[in-house]
Scaffold this motif. Structure first.
Motif, PDB file in Angstrom:
ATOM      1  N   LYS A 126     -97.184  -8.346   2.567  1.00 21.98           N
ATOM      2  CA  LYS A 126     -96.845  -8.415   3.990  1.00 21.98           C
ATOM      3  C   LYS A 126     -95.414  -7.988   4.301  1.00 21.98           C
ATOM      4  CE  LYS A 126    -100.929  -9.995   4.652  1.00 21.98           C
ATOM      5  NZ  LYS A 126    -101.896  -8.983   4.371  1.00 21.98           N
ATOM      6  N   ASP A 127     -94.520  -7.960   3.314  1.00 15.79           N
ATOM      7  CA  ASP A 127     -93.111  -7.683   3.579  1.00 15.79           C
ATOM      8  C   ASP A 127     -92.748  -6.202   3.579  1.00 15.79           C
ATOM      9  OD1 ASP A 127     -92.575 -10.393   3.786  1.00 15.79           O
ATOM     10  OD2 ASP A 127     -92.199 -10.592   1.638  1.00 15.79           O
ATOM     11  N   PHE A 128     -93.660  -5.360   3.143  1.00 19.63           N
ATOM     12  CA  PHE A 128     -93.416  -3.923   3.106  1.00 19.63           C
ATOM     13  C   PHE A 128     -94.754  -3.207   3.022  1.00 19.63           C
ATOM     14  CE2 PHE A 128     -93.143  -5.578  -1.201  1.00 19.63           C
ATOM     15  CZ  PHE A 128     -94.028  -4.760  -1.897  1.00 19.63           C
ATOM     16  N   GLU A 129     -94.723  -1.894   3.209  1.00 16.75           N
ATOM     17  CA  GLU A 129     -95.933  -1.075   3.081  1.00 16.75           C
ATOM     18  C   GLU A 129     -95.945  -0.429   1.703  1.00 16.75           C
ATOM     19  OE1 GLU A 129     -96.839   1.790   6.286  1.00 16.75           O
ATOM     20  OE2 GLU A 129     -95.188   0.821   7.374  1.00 16.75           O
ATOM     21  N   LEU A 130     -97.102  -0.392   1.086  1.00 15.84           N
ATOM     22  CA  LEU A 130     -97.285   0.285  -0.193  1.00 15.84           C
ATOM     23  C   LEU A 130     -98.538   1.133  -0.064  1.00 15.84           C
ATOM     24  CD1 LEU A 130     -96.360   0.527  -3.190  1.00 15.84           C
ATOM     25  CD2 LEU A 130     -97.974  -1.317  -3.693  1.00 15.84           C
ATOM     26  N   GLY A 131     -98.421   2.406  -0.355  1.00 21.63           N
ATOM     27  CA  GLY A 131     -99.583   3.276  -0.217  1.00 21.63           C
ATOM     28  C   GLY A 131     -99.420   4.564  -0.984  1.00 21.63           C
ATOM     29  N   LEU A 132    -100.190   5.536  -0.570  1.00 24.47           N
ATOM     30  CA  LEU A 132    -100.208   6.855  -1.189  1.00 24.47           C
ATOM     31  C   LEU A 132    -100.017   7.916  -0.125  1.00 24.47           C
ATOM     32  CD1 LEU A 132    -103.382   6.258  -3.355  1.00 24.47           C
ATOM     33  CD2 LEU A 132    -101.047   6.372  -4.208  1.00 24.47           C
ATOM     34  N   ILE A 133     -99.283   8.960  -0.459  1.00 29.54           N
ATOM     35  CA  ILE A 133     -99.202  10.131   0.410  1.00 29.54           C
ATOM     36  C   ILE A 133     -99.266  11.381  -0.464  1.00 29.54           C
ATOM     37  CG2 ILE A 133     -97.952   9.044   2.323  1.00 29.54           C
ATOM     38  CD1 ILE A 133     -95.370  10.350   1.270  1.00 29.54           C
ATOM     39  N   GLY A 134     -99.713  12.453   0.132  1.00 31.22           N
ATOM     40  CA  GLY A 134     -99.777  13.716  -0.584  1.00 31.22           C
ATOM     41  C   GLY A 134     -99.776  14.878   0.388  1.00 31.22           C
ATOM     42  N   LEU A 135     -99.486  16.045  -0.131  1.00 28.75           N
ATOM     43  CA  LEU A 135     -99.524  17.257   0.696  1.00 28.75           C
ATOM     44  C   LEU A 135    -100.946  17.784   0.832  1.00 28.75           C
ATOM     45  CD1 LEU A 135     -96.331  19.005  -0.733  1.00 28.75           C
ATOM     46  CD2 LEU A 135     -96.567  17.806   1.466  1.00 28.75           C
TER      47      LEU A 135
ATOM     48  N   ILE B  37     -96.818   7.697  -4.753  1.00 34.04           N
ATOM     49  CA  ILE B  37     -96.903   6.318  -4.296  1.00 34.04           C
ATOM     50  C   ILE B  37     -95.706   6.141  -3.373  1.00 34.04           C
ATOM     51  CG2 ILE B  37     -96.846   3.893  -4.981  1.00 34.04           C
ATOM     52  CD1 ILE B  37     -97.891   4.828  -7.766  1.00 34.04           C
ATOM     53  N   VAL B  38     -95.916   5.522  -2.230  1.00 34.59           N
ATOM     54  CA  VAL B  38     -94.840   5.355  -1.245  1.00 34.59           C
ATOM     55  C   VAL B  38     -94.645   3.876  -0.935  1.00 34.59           C
ATOM     56  CG1 VAL B  38     -96.392   5.684   0.739  1.00 34.59           C
ATOM     57  CG2 VAL B  38     -93.956   6.105   1.018  1.00 34.59           C
ATOM     58  N   VAL B  39     -93.385   3.485  -0.779  1.00 30.19           N
ATOM     59  CA  VAL B  39     -93.047   2.154  -0.300  1.00 30.19           C
ATOM     60  C   VAL B  39     -92.157   2.337   0.934  1.00 30.19           C
ATOM     61  CG1 VAL B  39     -91.034   1.856  -1.840  1.00 30.19           C
ATOM     62  CG2 VAL B  39     -92.182  -0.152  -0.895  1.00 30.19           C
ATOM     63  N   ARG B  40     -92.449   1.540   1.963  1.00 28.86           N
ATOM     64  CA  ARG B  40     -91.676   1.596   3.208  1.00 28.86           C
ATOM     65  C   ARG B  40     -91.296   0.168   3.590  1.00 28.86           C
ATOM     66  NH1 ARG B  40     -96.675   4.346   4.350  1.00 28.86           N
ATOM     67  NH2 ARG B  40     -96.389   6.612   4.383  1.00 28.86           N
ATOM     68  N   PHE B  41     -90.002  -0.060   3.892  1.00 26.45           N
ATOM     69  CA  PHE B  41     -89.620  -1.372   4.387  1.00 26.45           C
ATOM     70  C   PHE B  41     -88.458  -1.236   5.382  1.00 26.45           C
ATOM     71  CE2 PHE B  41     -87.938  -0.886   0.074  1.00 26.45           C
ATOM     72  CZ  PHE B  41     -86.596  -1.150   0.198  1.00 26.45           C
ATOM     73  N   ALA B  42     -88.343  -2.251   6.238  1.00 30.59           N
ATOM     74  CA  ALA B  42     -87.313  -2.229   7.282  1.00 30.59           C
ATOM     75  C   ALA B  42     -85.928  -2.274   6.665  1.00 30.59           C
ATOM     76  CB  ALA B  42     -87.521  -3.405   8.231  1.00 30.59           C
ATOM     77  N   LYS B  43     -85.007  -1.597   7.313  1.00 33.08           N
ATOM     78  CA  LYS B  43     -83.610  -1.605   6.851  1.00 33.08           C
ATOM     79  C   LYS B  43     -82.966  -2.928   7.171  1.00 33.08           C
ATOM     80  CE  LYS B  43     -82.335   2.624   8.604  1.00 33.08           C
ATOM     81  NZ  LYS B  43     -81.357   3.618   8.928  1.00 33.08           N
TER      82      LYS B  43
END
Length: 181
Positions: free
Chosen positions: A91-100, A175-181
């Motif tokens: 819940k504290d960050f996003e974890l996923g996948l991205i690709g071209l 693999i991508v992780v995104r979280f608030a600054k």
């Protein structure tokens, strides 16, 4: 048999979430860069164990990874589905996948900065991990390589795959992780 495999997968997912969530309780001691790298390394390690150890073991008892695994008593989730399911538990960050060239458009980069970072990593996959700020988020991406023949054959054969010539060792995305600054 599927119940035993399913419970092993569930245990692995819980361990992944714990391995990521517990250190985040001490996030003040980590820089954003360190936190992103830790999360990515942990997610990649669990995904690798799943793809290289759990799936081959399951296959010995005729349990195979399948995109529609919930409809088949002799199937388990694909490695990508495993990573996304574990990410959904956090819940504290996003974890996923991205690709071209993802099979599903939902796995395209969400921003121009993600696309640019992905292109930079694609040009030099040995870089491994890139971290960057993007608006009000801090992000990290980790090279997601075709680590098993099954990764290659699945992506190359999938009817929705825009790329049909992956080889073992190729960069399939990140693999991508995104979280608030």
């Amino acid at each position: 048999m599927r119940d035993r495999i399913g419970s092993k997968v569930s245990v692995l997912a819980v361990l992944l979430v714990m391995a990521v969530a517990i250190p985040l309780a001490y996030a003040a001691e980590f820089s954003r860069d360190s936190a992103a790298r830790y999360i990515l390394a942990t997610a990649k390690a669990f995904r690798t164990v799943y793809a290289k150890q759990i799936l081959p073991q399951a296959a010995k008892s005729s349990v195979k990874p399948n995109e529609d695994w919930t409809k088949d008593d002799h199937a388990v989730m694909l490695p990508a589905q495993f990573l996304k399911a574990a990410g959904a538990e956090v819940k504290d960050f996003e974890l996923g996948l991205i690709g071209l060239t993802p099979i599903y458009k939902a796995n395209l980069p969400k921003t121009k900065a993600e696309e640019d970072a992905l292109k930079k990593l694609a040009a030099n996959p040995a870089t491994g991990i890139l971290t960057f700020e993007d608006g009000n988020q801090f992000k990290g991406i980790s090279a997601d390589l075709a680590i098993a023949d099954s990764c290659v054959s699945c992506h190359n054969a999938h009817p929705s795959s825009p790329k049909k010539d992956f080889k073992k060792g190729d960069l399939m995305g990140t693999i991508v992780v995104r979280f608030a600054k």
